[in-house]
Scaffold this motif. Structure first.
Motif, PDB file in Angstrom:
ATOM      1  N   MET A   1       0.845  -1.166   0.000  1.00  0.00           N
ATOM      2  CA  MET A   1       0.000   0.000   0.000  1.00  0.00           C
ATOM      3  C   MET A   1       0.897   1.238   0.000  1.00  0.00           C
ATOM      4  O   MET A   1       1.816   1.343   0.796  1.00  0.00           O
ATOM      5  N   THR A   2       0.592   2.150  -0.884  1.00  0.00           N
ATOM      6  CA  THR A   2       1.411   3.357  -0.998  1.00  0.00           C
ATOM      7  C   THR A   2       1.076   4.332   0.127  1.00  0.00           C
ATOM      8  O   THR A   2       0.065   4.183   0.822  1.00  0.00           O
ATOM      9  N   ALA A   3       1.905   5.339   0.264  1.00  0.00           N
ATOM     10  CA  ALA A   3       1.694   6.348   1.301  1.00  0.00           C
ATOM     11  C   ALA A   3       0.391   7.105   1.061  1.00  0.00           C
ATOM     12  O   ALA A   3      -0.339   7.425   2.006  1.00  0.00           O
ATOM     13  N   HIS A   4       0.076   7.364  -0.194  1.00  0.00           N
ATOM     14  CA  HIS A   4      -1.173   8.070  -0.512  1.00  0.00           C
ATOM     15  C   HIS A   4      -2.392   7.223  -0.136  1.00  0.00           C
ATOM     16  O   HIS A   4      -3.362   7.734   0.424  1.00  0.00           O
ATOM     17  N   GLN A   5      -2.334   5.923  -0.420  1.00  0.00           N
ATOM     18  CA  GLN A   5      -3.435   5.037  -0.063  1.00  0.00           C
ATOM     19  C   GLN A   5      -3.590   4.931   1.445  1.00  0.00           C
ATOM     20  O   GLN A   5      -4.704   4.891   1.958  1.00  0.00           O
ATOM     21  N   GLN A   6      -2.457   4.886   2.167  1.00  0.00           N
ATOM     22  CA  GLN A   6      -2.512   4.835   3.626  1.00  0.00           C
ATOM     23  C   GLN A   6      -3.137   6.109   4.182  1.00  0.00           C
ATOM     24  O   GLN A   6      -3.908   6.061   5.134  1.00  0.00           O
ATOM     25  N   THR A   7      -2.794   7.248   3.591  1.00  0.00           N
ATOM     26  CA  THR A   7      -3.362   8.524   4.024  1.00  0.00           C
ATOM     27  C   THR A   7      -4.857   8.544   3.766  1.00  0.00           C
ATOM     28  O   THR A   7      -5.635   9.004   4.604  1.00  0.00           O
ATOM     29  N   THR A   8      -5.272   8.034   2.616  1.00  0.00           N
ATOM     30  CA  THR A   8      -6.689   7.988   2.282  1.00  0.00           C
ATOM     31  C   THR A   8      -7.444   7.083   3.253  1.00  0.00           C
ATOM     32  O   THR A   8      -8.527   7.448   3.724  1.00  0.00           O
ATOM     33  N   VAL A   9      -6.889   5.921   3.564  1.00  0.00           N
ATOM     34  CA  VAL A   9      -7.531   5.007   4.509  1.00  0.00           C
ATOM     35  C   VAL A   9      -7.626   5.651   5.889  1.00  0.00           C
ATOM     36  O   VAL A   9      -8.666   5.574   6.549  1.00  0.00           O
ATOM     37  N   ALA A  10      -6.563   6.301   6.328  1.00  0.00           N
ATOM     38  CA  ALA A  10      -6.575   6.965   7.632  1.00  0.00           C
ATOM     39  C   ALA A  10      -7.621   8.078   7.659  1.00  0.00           C
ATOM     40  O   ALA A  10      -8.335   8.237   8.663  1.00  0.00           O
ATOM     41  N   ALA A  11      -7.743   8.833   6.585  1.00  0.00           N
ATOM     42  CA  ALA A  11      -8.744   9.903   6.526  1.00  0.00           C
ATOM     43  C   ALA A  11     -10.156   9.320   6.573  1.00  0.00           C
ATOM     44  O   ALA A  11     -11.035   9.853   7.265  1.00  0.00           O
ATOM     45  N   LEU A  12     -10.380   8.213   5.859  1.00  0.00           N
ATOM     46  CA  LEU A  12     -11.690   7.562   5.891  1.00  0.00           C
ATOM     47  C   LEU A  12     -12.009   7.025   7.286  1.00  0.00           C
ATOM     48  O   LEU A  12     -13.136   7.139   7.757  1.00  0.00           O
ATOM     49  N   GLU A  13     -11.015   6.425   7.945  1.00  0.00           N
ATOM     50  CA  GLU A  13     -11.237   5.913   9.301  1.00  0.00           C
ATOM     51  C   GLU A  13     -11.572   7.042  10.269  1.00  0.00           C
ATOM     52  O   GLU A  13     -12.451   6.887  11.122  1.00  0.00           O
ATOM     53  N   ASN A  14     -10.881   8.172  10.136  1.00  0.00           N
ATOM     54  CA  ASN A  14     -11.173   9.323  10.998  1.00  0.00           C
ATOM     55  C   ASN A  14     -12.567   9.866  10.739  1.00  0.00           C
ATOM     56  O   ASN A  14     -13.307  10.195  11.671  1.00  0.00           O
ATOM     57  N   GLN A  15     -12.939   9.981   9.468  1.00  0.00           N
ATOM     58  CA  GLN A  15     -14.269  10.473   9.123  1.00  0.00           C
ATOM     59  C   GLN A  15     -15.339   9.515   9.643  1.00  0.00           C
ATOM     60  O   GLN A  15     -16.348   9.945  10.202  1.00  0.00           O
ATOM     61  N   ALA A  16     -15.102   8.214   9.478  1.00  0.00           N
ATOM     62  CA  ALA A  16     -16.059   7.215   9.952  1.00  0.00           C
ATOM     63  C   ALA A  16     -16.197   7.271  11.468  1.00  0.00           C
ATOM     64  O   ALA A  16     -17.309   7.185  11.999  1.00  0.00           O
ATOM     65  N   PHE A  17     -15.092   7.441  12.183  1.00  0.00           N
ATOM     66  CA  PHE A  17     -15.146   7.523  13.642  1.00  0.00           C
ATOM     67  C   PHE A  17     -15.974   8.726  14.089  1.00  0.00           C
ATOM     68  O   PHE A  17     -16.804   8.620  14.994  1.00  0.00           O
ATOM     69  N   ALA A  18     -15.773   9.866  13.441  1.00  0.00           N
ATOM     70  CA  ALA A  18     -16.540  11.069  13.780  1.00  0.00           C
ATOM     71  C   ALA A  18     -18.028  10.851  13.500  1.00  0.00           C
ATOM     72  O   ALA A  18     -18.888  11.218  14.318  1.00  0.00           O
ATOM     73  N   LEU A  19     -18.347  10.251  12.359  1.00  0.00           N
ATOM     74  CA  LEU A  19     -19.745   9.997  12.014  1.00  0.00           C
ATOM     75  C   LEU A  19     -20.382   8.987  12.969  1.00  0.00           C
ATOM     76  O   LEU A  19     -21.540   9.146  13.371  1.00  0.00           O
ATOM     77  N   MET A  20     -19.632   7.953  13.353  1.00  0.00           N
ATOM     78  CA  MET A  20     -20.169   6.967  14.294  1.00  0.00           C
ATOM     79  C   MET A  20     -20.422   7.602  15.656  1.00  0.00           C
ATOM     80  O   MET A  20     -21.382   7.248  16.340  1.00  0.00           O
ATOM     81  N   GLY A  21     -19.570   8.532  16.060  1.00  0.00           N
ATOM     82  CA  GLY A  21     -19.794   9.242  17.317  1.00  0.00           C
ATOM     83  C   GLY A  21     -21.082  10.049  17.277  1.00  0.00           C
ATOM     84  O   GLY A  21     -21.866  10.040  18.228  1.00  0.00           O
ATOM     85  N   ARG A  22     -21.306  10.738  16.173  1.00  0.00           N
ATOM     86  CA  ARG A  22     -22.550  11.510  16.018  1.00  0.00           C
ATOM     87  C   ARG A  22     -23.757  10.581  15.983  1.00  0.00           C
ATOM     88  O   ARG A  22     -24.800  10.870  16.592  1.00  0.00           O
ATOM     89  N   LEU A  23     -23.624   9.458  15.281  1.00  0.00           N
ATOM     90  CA  LEU A  23     -24.722   8.496  15.208  1.00  0.00           C
ATOM     91  C   LEU A  23     -25.015   7.904  16.584  1.00  0.00           C
ATOM     92  O   LEU A  23     -26.182   7.716  16.946  1.00  0.00           O
ATOM     93  N   HIS A  24     -23.977   7.640  17.346  1.00  0.00           N
ATOM     94  CA  HIS A  24     -24.139   7.126  18.710  1.00  0.00           C
ATOM     95  C   HIS A  24     -24.985   8.089  19.545  1.00  0.00           C
ATOM     96  O   HIS A  24     -25.910   7.677  20.241  1.00  0.00           O
TER      97      HIS A  24
END
Length: 128
Positions: free
Chosen positions: A1-24
């Motif tokens: 996995m390239t650095a750009h893909q890792q950054t994209t995955v990390a950004a998606l995980e952060n966004q998902a965590f924030a959304l799950m917190g709001r949903l909670h």
């Protein structure tokens, strides 16, 4: 996995965590349901179940969050599609704890317990 893909995955995980917190919070306020964000991140079946619960609420915010989480986790390039989910924290630490257990032979009187005064200071084995 390239650095750009890792950054994209990390950004998606952060966004998902924030959304799950709001949903909670929305689910807690609307229906009194408490969800486990960590487990939702790790288990696709639980994630789908929570999303279905949220879609049953009258809150429009919950519906928009569900659509975003559905895309983040289950879309064409979703986190559950792209990479298998990580094991829950309890499972990762549970195996280490099981490996660290020391078994004693029957009749063996040696123990690995702390002296009583150390137990009191460490709050192990008792309620306060």
């Amino acid at each position: 996995m390239t650095a750009h893909q890792q950054t994209t995955v990390a950004a998606l995980e952060n966004q998902a965590f924030a959304l799950m917190g709001r949903l909670h919070v929305i689910l807690r306020r609307q229906s009194g349901r408490i969800t486990d964000i960590e487990y939702m991140r790790a288990d696709p079946a639980y994630c789908r179940h929570v999303l279905q619960l949220a879609l049953q609420t009258p809150a429009e915010d919950a519906h928009r969050i569900c659509e975003k989480l559905q895309e983040i986790y289950f879309g064409n390039e979703g986190l559950f599609v792209r990479n298998p989910p990580k094991a829950p924290l309890a499972a990762r630490f549970g195996s280490a704890a099981a490996a660290a257990k020391i078994s004693h032979a029957p009749g063996d009187n040696t123990t690995s317990r702390l002296p009583d005064e150390d137990v009191d200071r460490a709050y192990i084995g008792r309620l306060r």
